[in-house]
Design an enzyme around this catalytic site. Structure first.
Site, short mmCIF file in Angstrom:
data_model
loop_
_atom_site.label_atom_id
_atom_site.label_comp_id
_atom_site.label_asym_id
_atom_site.label_seq_id
_atom_site.Cartn_x
_atom_site.Cartn_y
_atom_site.Cartn_z
N TRP A 65 6.84 90.00 -27.16
CA TRP A 65 7.26 89.65 -25.81
C TRP A 65 8.78 89.49 -25.71
O TRP A 65 9.31 89.26 -24.66
CB TRP A 65 6.58 88.35 -25.36
CG TRP A 65 6.59 87.27 -26.38
CD1 TRP A 65 7.56 86.34 -26.56
CD2 TRP A 65 5.58 87.01 -27.37
NE1 TRP A 65 7.22 85.52 -27.59
CE2 TRP A 65 6.01 85.89 -28.10
CE3 TRP A 65 4.35 87.61 -27.69
CZ2 TRP A 65 5.26 85.37 -29.16
CZ3 TRP A 65 3.62 87.08 -28.74
CH2 TRP A 65 4.07 85.98 -29.46
N ARG A 66 9.47 89.62 -26.84
CA ARG A 66 10.93 89.53 -26.80
C ARG A 66 11.58 90.90 -26.69
O ARG A 66 12.80 90.99 -26.63
CB ARG A 66 11.45 88.83 -28.06
CG ARG A 66 11.15 87.35 -28.11
CD ARG A 66 11.73 86.72 -29.35
NE ARG A 66 11.48 85.28 -29.37
CZ ARG A 66 11.71 84.50 -30.42
NH1 ARG A 66 12.21 85.02 -31.53
NH2 ARG A 66 11.46 83.21 -30.36
N GLU A 78 4.24 82.71 -22.98
CA GLU A 78 4.47 81.27 -23.02
C GLU A 78 3.19 80.49 -22.76
O GLU A 78 2.97 79.44 -23.36
CB GLU A 78 5.55 80.87 -22.00
CG GLU A 78 6.96 81.29 -22.41
CD GLU A 78 7.40 80.67 -23.73
OE1 GLU A 78 6.86 79.62 -24.11
OE2 GLU A 78 8.25 81.26 -24.40
N GLN A 83 -0.73 76.19 -26.78
CA GLN A 83 -1.55 75.43 -27.74
C GLN A 83 -1.92 76.26 -28.96
O GLN A 83 -2.82 75.89 -29.70
CB GLN A 83 -2.87 74.96 -27.09
CG GLN A 83 -2.72 74.25 -25.78
CD GLN A 83 -2.48 72.77 -25.96
OE1 GLN A 83 -2.50 72.27 -27.09
NE2 GLN A 83 -2.25 72.06 -24.88
N GLY A 122 -9.00 79.76 -26.93
CA GLY A 122 -9.33 78.36 -26.63
C GLY A 122 -8.58 77.85 -25.41
O GLY A 122 -7.80 78.57 -24.79
N CYS A 233 13.26 74.12 -39.95
CA CYS A 233 13.16 72.66 -39.75
C CYS A 233 11.68 72.31 -39.59
O CYS A 233 11.23 71.84 -38.55
CB CYS A 233 13.97 72.25 -38.53
SG CYS A 233 14.17 70.47 -38.41
S1 SF4 Z 1 19.57 70.14 -41.38
FE1 SF4 Z 1 18.57 68.95 -39.79
S2 SF4 Z 1 18.01 70.44 -38.21
FE2 SF4 Z 1 18.46 71.58 -40.09
S3 SF4 Z 1 16.47 71.80 -41.15
FE3 SF4 Z 1 17.42 69.94 -41.93
S4 SF4 Z 1 16.60 68.32 -40.67
FE4 SF4 Z 1 16.25 70.23 -39.56
#
Ligand code: SF4
Length: 397
Positions: A65-66, A78, A83, A122, A233
């Site tokens: 979709w990008r 989106e 979910q 779902g 992250c």
């Molecule tokens: S530096 Fe901060 S934002 Fe980056 S992965 Fe680590 S915790 Fe997440």
């Protein structure tokens, strides 16, 4: 280069690091009505924007979709992603776009076709609202999605997150988003040390997301936050050593990546037992439509006990248990015992109850447990035909 947080430092309260060093304290929360961004981030906005947008340009995920900008494709993706994990959505997205390539085709389709195409994703309420919104877009907007977040939020099924995502990605509006991945990145970036669950918990994060928006490229920025949360992250053991935001991240600086975001206790799982009855009459089988307020509203399924008002008028005889299955929905874990019986009559016509050919079950918009129940019944029938009910033989043995 900043170091990744040691994986042993998990849990809500940061423990002393090896060697007896105490973790540094996370910055305190901003005063209500004050700047949601801590001073070091406010001072470093341009490097933060450049770092994340540059990273996204280099390693952002290539998702169907990008490819090109099409508000309809952005909207569908989106809603599917609300979910459901990206990996699962990709196949569904391709199939759905083949079936409904335009908003006009989606609006003109019967709801049962839309539910059928949604089967497996779902949360069918999303599909019903998508369909209702498509009709409104065609009837009231000439087949074009509104190009502002406020206009988008007038449509069924489009809340603050989805409106912000479509408006920023498809129309370039300076709108923030907050969803599971970006919420985690933002909370860690500013070391937001308060629980995030629920609408009240998300309020400060929306303020942070708004304050951090770059002056241009809001759509790229939002997608970059989501990608960073999904791939770097991550909830456990974030890969801080590979993170473009590491030099600015206050959770990393305060060694609190393991304890942020802070969440409240999970809801307790409720166990439940059900008996599903597959009622046969020759080549036909009885199905019931899930009613308003039920899980999977509008989809077909098999009757569950207690269902005397359905089974007694049909003259159902002995029930034969052919197997068990289980499913999880919201915070419920449901164990289902599947039984088959033969009806001696068809009974009066009723709304939401139908006899259909067994062979036609595949074309019906059906609940996921319903499909598994059908498969168990079919296998049980086959085994029965080859010499009786295996489960009853097991019981006798
Ligand atoms: S530096 Fe901060 S934002 Fe980056 S992965 Fe680590 S915790 Fe997440």
């Amino acid at each position: 280069m900043a170091k990744e947080a040691p994986s042993s430092r998990r849990g809500r309260t940061p423990r002393p690091a090896a060697g007896g060093r105490k973790p540094r304290r996370a910055p305190s929360l901003p005063a209500p009505g004050g700047d949601p961004l801590p001073a070091p981030l406010r001072a470093g906005m341009t490097p933060i924007h450049d770092a994340l947008l540059g990273w996204f340009k280099r390693v952002g995920r290539d998702l169907p979709w990008r490819r090109g900008v099409d508000p309809y494709r952005t909207w569908i993706s989106e809603v599917m992603l609300q979910q459901t994990q990206v990996d699962r959505v990709v196949d569904f997205f391709h199939r759905f776009m083949e079936r409904f390539p335009t908003v006009e085709r989606l609006a003109a389709a019967p709801e049962s076709d839309v539910l059928r195409a949604w089967e497996g994703l779902g949360y069918y309420r999303r599909a019903r609202q998508l369909h209702a919104a498509a009709k409104r877009i065609v009837a009231d907007h000439g087949g074009h999605l509104p190009d502002t977040a406020a206009g988008l939020r007038e449509l069924p099924g489009i809340g603050r997150y989805t409106a912000g995502a479509i408006a920023s990605i498809a129309f370039g509006c300076p709108e923030p988003i907050v969803e599971a991945n970006s919420r985690r990145v933002l909370a860690r970036l500013v070391a937001h040390a308060a629980p995030l669950d629920g609408t009240a918990g998300d309020g400060p994060i929306w303020e942070i997301a708004t304050a951090l928006l770059p002056p241009r490229s809001a759509g790229q920025w939002n997608q970059a936050l989501m990608d960073l949360g999904a791939t770097v992250c991550t909830p456990r053991s974030p890969l801080c050593s590979r993170c473009p935001l590491a030099p600015h991240c206050l959770a990393l600086a305060s060694r609190s990546t393991a304890s942020i975001p802070v969440s409240t206790a999970r809801r307790e799982v409720v166990e439940r037992d059900e008996t599903a009855i597959v009622v046969r009459r020759g080549a036909k089988v009885l199905v019931v439509r899930r009613g308003a307020g039920e899980w999977w509203e509008g989809l077909w399924d098999f009757p569950r006990l207690p269902a005397k008002e359905i089974l007694v008028p049909l003259g159902c005889g002995r029930r034969r248990v052919v197997g068990r299955c289980s499913y999880t929905v919201t915070h419920h874990r449901v164990e289902v015992s599947v039984a088959v019986c033969e009806a001696s009559r068809q009974g009066a016509r009723r709304d939401g109850v139908a006899w259909i050919d067994w062979e036609a079950l595949g074309t019906l918009a059906m609940t996921a447990p319903g499909r598994r129940i059908a498969a168990l019944a079919e296998r049980g029938e086959g085994e029965s035909g080859r010499g009786g009910d295996r489960s009853s033989r097991r019981r006798r043995g």
